[in-house]
Design a protein around this motif. Structure first.
Motif, PDB file in Angstrom:
ATOM      1  N   ARG A   1       3.360  -0.346  -1.278  1.00 50.25           N
ATOM      2  CA  ARG A   1       2.676   0.180  -0.100  1.00 50.25           C
ATOM      3  C   ARG A   1       1.949   1.473  -0.466  1.00 50.25           C
TER       4      ARG A   1
ATOM      5  N   SER B   1      -8.602  -7.784   6.360  1.00 49.41           N
ATOM      6  CA  SER B   1      -7.190  -8.136   6.514  1.00 49.41           C
ATOM      7  C   SER B   1      -6.297  -7.421   5.515  1.00 49.41           C
ATOM      8  N   ARG B   2      -6.902  -6.756   4.531  1.00 51.84           N
ATOM      9  CA  ARG B   2      -6.132  -6.128   3.458  1.00 51.84           C
ATOM     10  C   ARG B   2      -5.871  -4.645   3.685  1.00 51.84           C
TER      11      ARG B   2
ATOM     12  N   PRO C   1       6.186  -5.574  -0.579  1.00 53.79           N
ATOM     13  CA  PRO C   1       5.002  -5.247  -1.383  1.00 53.79           C
ATOM     14  C   PRO C   1       4.932  -3.760  -1.693  1.00 53.79           C
TER      15      PRO C   1
ATOM     16  N   GLU D   1       6.785   4.932   8.462  1.00 55.11           N
ATOM     17  CA  GLU D   1       7.032   3.982   7.383  1.00 55.11           C
ATOM     18  C   GLU D   1       7.014   4.734   6.067  1.00 55.11           C
TER      19      GLU D   1
ATOM     20  N   SER E   1      -1.783  -7.970  -3.968  1.00 59.02           N
ATOM     21  CA  SER E   1      -0.456  -8.130  -3.361  1.00 59.02           C
ATOM     22  C   SER E   1       0.036  -6.858  -2.681  1.00 59.02           C
TER      23      SER E   1
ATOM     24  N   GLU F   1       0.099  -3.595  -0.026  1.00 59.42           N
ATOM     25  CA  GLU F   1      -0.198  -3.314   1.380  1.00 59.42           C
ATOM     26  C   GLU F   1      -0.907  -1.962   1.431  1.00 59.42           C
TER      27      GLU F   1
ATOM     28  N   ALA G   1      -7.561  -2.209  -2.826  1.00 63.69           N
ATOM     29  CA  ALA G   1      -7.348  -3.529  -2.217  1.00 63.69           C
ATOM     30  C   ALA G   1      -7.957  -4.629  -3.080  1.00 63.69           C
TER      31      ALA G   1
ATOM     32  N   LYS H   1      -5.309  -1.512   6.562  1.00 69.50           N
ATOM     33  CA  LYS H   1      -5.056  -1.109   7.944  1.00 69.50           C
ATOM     34  C   LYS H   1      -5.535   0.336   8.111  1.00 69.50           C
TER      35      LYS H   1
ATOM     36  N   HIS I   1      -3.000   1.072   3.448  1.00 67.51           N
ATOM     37  CA  HIS I   1      -3.330   1.769   4.687  1.00 67.51           C
ATOM     38  C   HIS I   1      -4.350   2.854   4.361  1.00 67.51           C
TER      39      HIS I   1
ATOM     40  N   SER J   1       8.898  -9.779  -2.216  1.00 65.40           N
ATOM     41  CA  SER J   1       8.796  -8.683  -1.251  1.00 65.40           C
ATOM     42  C   SER J   1       9.859  -7.619  -1.561  1.00 65.40           C
TER      43      SER J   1
END
Length: 266
Positions: free
Chosen positions: A99, A147-148, A97, A163, A120, A122, A115, A150, A124, A95
């Motif tokens: 992003r 789930s991968r 990941p 973020e 691995s 993250e 995705a 958002k 969005h 970590s």
């Protein structure tokens, strides 16, 4: 390609079945369904909207008039991100990941392709249209990627959680209203205008995206977005102050992807 897509729609089958059964004849009901689809196509409705599907990066995506139809040229954006992400993935075997945020996701094409390829990372995705987000979420569920990714209802990056990201990726609207007559009639008439036309010059959305990306990217993070040859040099000018600025051509030799890196801290 349109005829093939409409035949698959008529038979409710995939391309593999179609080519494996060239002897297959249409039933009277299927013939009627195909004729109705052809009649709609003759009015200019894109075959993808009639069938409700379009392939992108090996993913069968649901599409509707709420979203832009994903095109092969946009796969160059995915390719660029994957190439740039490799060093970061090596750096971060643990970590945090990598992003990534896909801005103006539409059908979810770019976010879902990334995705799929970067398990691995993250991911969005944002869109200003609730209807487009509904389609994107349906595609995520269809490919078991819920789930991968958002999803966020947002105008570009406004309203996104505070973020930092390693990549801001987008296929923004980049056609100017002055170019409208040169755009295919079926695009002008049937695809969502706010996903195609940015404003008078074609740069209006990009001019908003660049400073927002500057804010949310980590030092050394990448901005990658689709462009056209018409605005290429204007985009390069607006990326002054960024590093590693590059405009990449598509297979037709037309500038298609703009890449720029946020300067690292000194």
């Amino acid at each position: 390609m349109n005829a093939e897509l409409l035949i698959m729609f008529t038979l409710d089958c995939d391309r593999a079945y179609l080519y494996a059964h060239p002897e297959r004849e249409l039933t009277p009901d299927e013939t009627q369904r195909y004729d109705e689809a052809l009649a709609r196509r003759a009015t200019g409705v894109p075959a993808q909207y009639i069938a409700g599907h379009q392939e992108f990066w090996g993913l069968d995506l649901i599409v509707s008039p709420a979203v832009l139809i994903p095109r092969p040229e946009t796969e160059h954006v995915v390719e660029t991100v994957l190439e740039l992400a490799k060093p970061k993935l090596v750096e971060r075997r643990a970590s945090p990941p990598v992003r990534i945020v896909d801005v103006g996701t539409g059908s979810g094409a770019i976010a879902l392709a990334l995705a799929k390829e970067l398990p691995s990372a993250e991911i969005h995705a944002t869109d200003i249209s609730p209807d487009a987000l509904e389609v994107a979420r349906a595609n995520a569920a269809r490919h078991e990627l819920t789930s991968r990714v958002k999803f966020h209802h947002a105008d570009l990056l406004n309203g996104l959680p505070h973020e930092k990201f390693d990549f801001v990726v987008s296929n923004p609207p980049y056609v100017g209203q002055s170019e409208e007559d040169s755009v295919q009639l079926e695009v002008r008439k049937f695809e969502p205008r706010n996903a195609v036309f940015a404003g008078p010059t074609g740069l209006e959305v990009i001019e908003r995206l660049i400073p927002q990306a500057q804010t949310v990217l980590t030092p050394g993070g990448w901005l990658v977005f689709e462009i056209s040859g018409t605005i290429a040099e204007a985009v390069r000018h607006r990326l002054a102050g960024w590093t590693d600025v590059e405009l990449t051509n598509d297979l037709q030799g037309i500038a298609r992807v703009a890449t720029a890196r946020k300067p690292s801290r000194r």
